[in-house]
Design a protein around this motif. Sequence first.
Motif, PDB file in Angstrom:
ATOM      1  N   LEU A  60       0.620  -1.022  -0.161  1.00  0.00           N
ATOM      2  CA  LEU A  60      -0.131   0.300  -0.248  1.00  0.00           C
ATOM      3  C   LEU A  60       0.792   1.288   0.185  1.00  0.00           C
ATOM      4  O   LEU A  60       0.497   1.989  -0.682  1.00  0.00           O
ATOM      5  N   ALA A  61       1.961   0.703   0.751  1.00  0.00           N
ATOM      6  CA  ALA A  61       3.134   2.996   1.137  1.00  0.00           C
ATOM      7  C   ALA A  61       3.748   2.462  -1.389  1.00  0.00           C
ATOM      8  O   ALA A  61       3.243   3.642  -1.036  1.00  0.00           O
ATOM      9  N   GLN A  62       3.762   1.611  -1.129  1.00  0.00           N
ATOM     10  CA  GLN A  62       4.425   2.018  -2.661  1.00  0.00           C
ATOM     11  C   GLN A  62       3.756   2.333  -3.781  1.00  0.00           C
ATOM     12  O   GLN A  62       3.992   3.085  -4.606  1.00  0.00           O
ATOM     13  N   TRP A  63       2.261   1.574  -3.572  1.00  0.00           N
ATOM     14  CA  TRP A  63       1.718   1.826  -4.431  1.00  0.00           C
ATOM     15  C   TRP A  63       1.538   3.462  -4.388  1.00  0.00           C
ATOM     16  O   TRP A  63       0.458   4.150  -4.807  1.00  0.00           O
ATOM     17  N   MET A  64       0.639   4.041  -3.252  1.00  0.00           N
ATOM     18  CA  MET A  64       0.867   5.471  -2.895  1.00  0.00           C
ATOM     19  C   MET A  64       2.115   6.258  -3.226  1.00  0.00           C
ATOM     20  O   MET A  64       1.750   7.419  -3.667  1.00  0.00           O
ATOM     21  N   ALA A  65       3.178   5.351  -3.162  1.00  0.00           N
ATOM     22  CA  ALA A  65       4.344   6.405  -3.513  1.00  0.00           C
ATOM     23  C   ALA A  65       4.334   7.063  -5.112  1.00  0.00           C
ATOM     24  O   ALA A  65       4.753   7.360  -5.010  1.00  0.00           O
ATOM     25  N   THR A  66       4.124   6.067  -6.229  1.00  0.00           N
ATOM     26  CA  THR A  66       3.722   5.417  -7.421  1.00  0.00           C
ATOM     27  C   THR A  66       2.068   6.447  -7.486  1.00  0.00           C
ATOM     28  O   THR A  66       2.434   7.121  -8.792  1.00  0.00           O
ATOM     29  N   SER A  67       1.643   6.775  -6.751  1.00  0.00           N
ATOM     30  CA  SER A  67       0.468   7.036  -7.447  1.00  0.00           C
ATOM     31  C   SER A  67      -0.351   8.458  -6.699  1.00  0.00           C
ATOM     32  O   SER A  67      -0.830   9.041  -7.601  1.00  0.00           O
ATOM     33  N   SER A  68       0.788   9.093  -6.262  1.00  0.00           N
ATOM     34  CA  SER A  68       0.682  10.170  -5.035  1.00  0.00           C
ATOM     35  C   SER A  68       0.923  10.967  -5.858  1.00  0.00           C
ATOM     36  O   SER A  68       2.023  11.654  -5.708  1.00  0.00           O
ATOM     37  N   SER A  69       1.169  11.695  -7.610  1.00  0.00           N
ATOM     38  CA  SER A  69       1.797  12.485  -8.677  1.00  0.00           C
ATOM     39  C   SER A  69       0.622  13.239  -9.507  1.00  0.00           C
ATOM     40  O   SER A  69      -0.597  13.555  -9.079  1.00  0.00           O
ATOM     41  N   SER A  70       1.436  13.705  -9.517  1.00  0.00           N
ATOM     42  CA  SER A  70       0.546  15.321 -10.782  1.00  0.00           C
ATOM     43  C   SER A  70      -0.425  14.536 -11.820  1.00  0.00           C
ATOM     44  O   SER A  70      -1.411  15.384 -11.933  1.00  0.00           O
ATOM     45  N   SER A  71      -0.197  13.385 -12.027  1.00  0.00           N
ATOM     46  CA  SER A  71      -0.812  13.117 -12.646  1.00  0.00           C
ATOM     47  C   SER A  71      -2.202  11.300 -11.610  1.00  0.00           C
ATOM     48  O   SER A  71      -3.339  12.066 -12.513  1.00  0.00           O
ATOM     49  N   HIS A  72      -2.321  12.015 -11.090  1.00  0.00           N
ATOM     50  CA  HIS A  72      -3.353  11.793 -10.210  1.00  0.00           C
ATOM     51  C   HIS A  72      -3.948  13.124  -8.819  1.00  0.00           C
ATOM     52  O   HIS A  72      -3.394  12.726  -7.601  1.00  0.00           O
ATOM     53  N   LEU A  88       3.369   1.582   9.329  1.00  0.00           N
ATOM     54  CA  LEU A  88       4.153   2.073   7.871  1.00  0.00           C
ATOM     55  C   LEU A  88       3.231   2.706   6.841  1.00  0.00           C
ATOM     56  O   LEU A  88       3.342   4.047   6.089  1.00  0.00           O
ATOM     57  N   PRO A  89       2.126   2.605   6.116  1.00  0.00           N
ATOM     58  CA  PRO A  89       1.411   3.954   5.257  1.00  0.00           C
ATOM     59  C   PRO A  89       1.065   4.767   5.344  1.00  0.00           C
ATOM     60  O   PRO A  89       1.492   5.774   5.449  1.00  0.00           O
ATOM     61  N   GLY A  90       0.467   5.076   6.687  1.00  0.00           N
ATOM     62  CA  GLY A  90      -0.096   5.880   7.626  1.00  0.00           C
ATOM     63  C   GLY A  90       2.441   7.330   7.794  1.00  0.00           C
ATOM     64  O   GLY A  90       1.638   8.190   8.272  1.00  0.00           O
ATOM     65  N   LEU A  91       2.786   6.410   8.870  1.00  0.00           N
ATOM     66  CA  LEU A  91       4.168   7.214   8.496  1.00  0.00           C
ATOM     67  C   LEU A  91       4.627   7.411   7.454  1.00  0.00           C
ATOM     68  O   LEU A  91       4.788   8.619   7.086  1.00  0.00           O
ATOM     69  N   PHE A  92       4.042   6.669   6.238  1.00  0.00           N
ATOM     70  CA  PHE A  92       4.986   6.961   5.247  1.00  0.00           C
ATOM     71  C   PHE A  92       4.238   8.711   4.414  1.00  0.00           C
ATOM     72  O   PHE A  92       4.452   9.572   3.764  1.00  0.00           O
ATOM     73  N   ALA A  93       2.647   8.575   4.749  1.00  0.00           N
ATOM     74  CA  ALA A  93       2.005   9.718   4.287  1.00  0.00           C
ATOM     75  C   ALA A  93       2.464  11.292   4.673  1.00  0.00           C
ATOM     76  O   ALA A  93       1.783  12.364   4.509  1.00  0.00           O
ATOM     77  N   ALA A  94       2.345  11.026   6.147  1.00  0.00           N
ATOM     78  CA  ALA A  94       2.545  12.508   6.617  1.00  0.00           C
ATOM     79  C   ALA A  94       4.035  12.481   6.621  1.00  0.00           C
ATOM     80  O   ALA A  94       4.657  12.996   6.718  1.00  0.00           O
TER      81      ALA A  94
END
Length: 221
Positions: free
Chosen positions: A42-54, A74-80
């Motif tokens: 989930l954290a890796q998907w968040m990293a690759t999908s959270s961009s100007s194209s999304h 981990l996902p919450g840590l990555f978001a912060a």
Amino acid sequence: MAVREIEISGRSLTIHERDDTHDPVTGRALTGSWLWDSALHLAQWMATSSSSSHPDHDLSGAAVLELGAGATGLPGLFAAAFLNARRVVLTDVAPLLPALCANVEANGLADRIEVRELRWGSEETSRDLVEGEEVDLVLMSDLWYDKEEMVGLGRTMRGVWGRRTKGWAASEVRDGVEDCVEVLRREGFEVVEVERTSRKLMRGASETAMFAVYHITSNVN
């Protein structure tokens, strides 16, 4: 205790895993003590999908809640740490909270992340957990393993969901996941699979499994 340096899209987080956290009723080790592949996925998907194209995936200024964060979050840590979430609340059962707090401290995120106890099916709402704020995003990883637990999870989700709240979830694709998803749908949520991919498992470099990511919205609000 094991310490892992987890790298996601060139950015690193320190994760402490515990092997001494047990359920006070059964005496069994709590599986949430360890980092699971779905959380990493989930954290890796968040990293690759959270961009100007999304643009709908932009977390700048967002209030984020992670359900079933375990001891690692981990996902919450990555978001912060890397996606500019303004506020993150990590939740799980009481025995896992000290280790979860230690992971927040290890990554220098105590000013942006809070740790709260939350049992599925309890009466807590977003007002209780985020002090009256509406939650923008709910994160969940590897929570869909027991159909009997889903009514309680659905009740908790209804309590924290607001008009603009969305959810992102990841799960290993295994027997029973679709049954869990069906319960959540009956509880008033639309659950849509948006990605499915095979990946190597952290604890078995020669083993692979299928993982999926889901978007969640409420049919009630």
